[in-house]
Design a protein around this motif. Sequence first.
Motif, PDB file in Angstrom:
ATOM      1  N   UNK A   1       0.792  -1.016  -0.202  1.00  0.00           N
ATOM      2  CA  UNK A   1       0.207  -0.058   0.068  1.00  0.00           C
ATOM      3  C   UNK A   1       0.993   1.357   0.252  1.00  0.00           C
ATOM      4  N   UNK A   2       0.324   2.389  -0.629  1.00  0.00           N
ATOM      5  CA  UNK A   2       0.724   3.613  -0.597  1.00  0.00           C
ATOM      6  C   UNK A   2       0.150   3.833   0.402  1.00  0.00           C
ATOM      7  N   UNK A   3       0.151   6.140   1.211  1.00  0.00           N
ATOM      8  CA  UNK A   3      -0.371   6.103   1.595  1.00  0.00           C
ATOM      9  C   UNK A   3      -0.825   8.176   0.665  1.00  0.00           C
ATOM     10  N   UNK A   4      -2.024   7.936   0.764  1.00  0.00           N
ATOM     11  CA  UNK A   4      -1.968   9.449   0.475  1.00  0.00           C
ATOM     12  C   UNK A   4      -3.275  10.198   0.568  1.00  0.00           C
ATOM     13  N   UNK A   5      -2.779  11.508   1.341  1.00  0.00           N
ATOM     14  CA  UNK A   5      -3.768  12.107   1.966  1.00  0.00           C
ATOM     15  C   UNK A   5      -4.420  11.157   2.953  1.00  0.00           C
ATOM     16  N   UNK A   6      -3.424  10.394   3.918  1.00  0.00           N
ATOM     17  CA  UNK A   6      -4.514   9.722   5.625  1.00  0.00           C
ATOM     18  C   UNK A   6      -4.439   8.694   5.054  1.00  0.00           C
ATOM     19  N   UNK A   7      -4.791   8.349   3.239  1.00  0.00           N
ATOM     20  CA  UNK A   7      -5.714   7.063   3.280  1.00  0.00           C
ATOM     21  C   UNK A   7      -4.240   5.530   2.536  1.00  0.00           C
ATOM     22  N   UNK A   8      -4.661   5.238   3.362  1.00  0.00           N
ATOM     23  CA  UNK A   8      -4.335   3.695   2.489  1.00  0.00           C
ATOM     24  C   UNK A   8      -4.926   3.115   1.622  1.00  0.00           C
ATOM     25  N   UNK A   9      -3.339   3.080   0.186  1.00  0.00           N
ATOM     26  CA  UNK A   9      -4.668   3.225  -1.257  1.00  0.00           C
ATOM     27  C   UNK A   9      -3.344   1.681  -1.900  1.00  0.00           C
ATOM     28  N   UNK A  10      -3.801   0.843  -2.684  1.00  0.00           N
ATOM     29  CA  UNK A  10      -3.265  -0.061  -3.627  1.00  0.00           C
ATOM     30  C   UNK A  10      -3.640   0.767  -5.079  1.00  0.00           C
ATOM     31  N   UNK A  11      -2.245   1.079  -4.902  1.00  0.00           N
ATOM     32  CA  UNK A  11      -2.586   1.123  -7.172  1.00  0.00           C
ATOM     33  C   UNK A  11      -2.671   0.400  -8.099  1.00  0.00           C
ATOM     34  N   UNK A  12      -3.536   0.594  -9.008  1.00  0.00           N
ATOM     35  CA  UNK A  12      -2.992  -0.462  -9.883  1.00  0.00           C
ATOM     36  C   UNK A  12      -2.314  -1.135 -10.488  1.00  0.00           C
ATOM     37  N   UNK A  13      -1.819  -1.966 -11.317  1.00  0.00           N
ATOM     38  CA  UNK A  13      -1.060  -2.106 -12.552  1.00  0.00           C
ATOM     39  C   UNK A  13      -1.095  -1.069 -13.474  1.00  0.00           C
ATOM     40  N   UNK A  14      -2.166  -0.039 -13.712  1.00  0.00           N
ATOM     41  CA  UNK A  14      -2.143   0.921 -14.931  1.00  0.00           C
ATOM     42  C   UNK A  14      -1.467   1.979 -14.717  1.00  0.00           C
ATOM     43  N   UNK A  15      -1.890   2.163 -13.543  1.00  0.00           N
ATOM     44  CA  UNK A  15      -1.419   3.420 -12.552  1.00  0.00           C
ATOM     45  C   UNK A  15       0.469   3.335 -13.171  1.00  0.00           C
ATOM     46  N   UNK A  16       0.559   2.217 -12.454  1.00  0.00           N
ATOM     47  CA  UNK A  16       1.777   1.938 -11.743  1.00  0.00           C
ATOM     48  C   UNK A  16       2.918   2.715 -12.844  1.00  0.00           C
ATOM     49  N   UNK A  17       2.180   1.666 -14.219  1.00  0.00           N
ATOM     50  CA  UNK A  17       2.467   2.007 -15.523  1.00  0.00           C
ATOM     51  C   UNK A  17       2.653   2.859 -15.886  1.00  0.00           C
ATOM     52  N   UNK A  18       1.698   3.939 -16.260  1.00  0.00           N
ATOM     53  CA  UNK A  18       1.186   5.563 -16.551  1.00  0.00           C
ATOM     54  C   UNK A  18       2.153   5.912 -15.848  1.00  0.00           C
ATOM     55  N   UNK A  19       2.900   6.150 -14.632  1.00  0.00           N
ATOM     56  CA  UNK A  19       3.259   7.013 -13.677  1.00  0.00           C
ATOM     57  C   UNK A  19       5.140   6.196 -13.782  1.00  0.00           C
ATOM     58  N   UNK A  20       5.343   5.488 -14.389  1.00  0.00           N
ATOM     59  CA  UNK A  20       6.302   5.500 -14.733  1.00  0.00           C
ATOM     60  C   UNK A  20       6.659   5.746 -16.266  1.00  0.00           C
ATOM     61  N   UNK A  21       6.263   6.037 -16.325  1.00  0.00           N
ATOM     62  CA  UNK A  21       5.810   6.091 -18.187  1.00  0.00           C
ATOM     63  C   UNK A  21       6.548   7.992 -18.137  1.00  0.00           C
ATOM     64  N   UNK A  22       5.606   8.090 -17.424  1.00  0.00           N
ATOM     65  CA  UNK A  22       5.931   9.684 -17.198  1.00  0.00           C
ATOM     66  C   UNK A  22       7.450  10.070 -16.512  1.00  0.00           C
ATOM     67  N   UNK A  23       7.606   9.129 -15.284  1.00  0.00           N
ATOM     68  CA  UNK A  23       9.447   9.675 -14.840  1.00  0.00           C
ATOM     69  C   UNK A  23      10.181   9.239 -16.542  1.00  0.00           C
ATOM     70  N   UNK A  24      10.132   8.663 -16.632  1.00  0.00           N
ATOM     71  CA  UNK A  24      10.964   7.813 -17.885  1.00  0.00           C
ATOM     72  C   UNK A  24      11.212   9.214 -18.948  1.00  0.00           C
TER      73      UNK A  24
END
Length: 62
Positions: free
Chosen positions: A19-42
């Motif tokens: 899990x990640x923590x954003x705005x005090x809420x624990x979340x489990x990001x989707x694989x699509x979210x992870x890939x999207x942010x990886x592409x943005x960072x790259x």
Amino acid sequence: MASARLAAVTPLDALAARATRRSGVEEHPTFAWVLFHLAQSFARHAGHVDVGRELFDGFTGK
């Protein structure tokens, strides 16, 4: 390559095991979210390399 095999077999809606923590809420990001942010960072860092090279040698890639 292990990452290509992982991307080929993992559904885009699969949730992250950790899990990640954003705005005090624990979340489990989707694989699509992870890939999207990886592409943005790259893309962002590839742009930084281009700027550095242009400053170094003046070549603009035209």
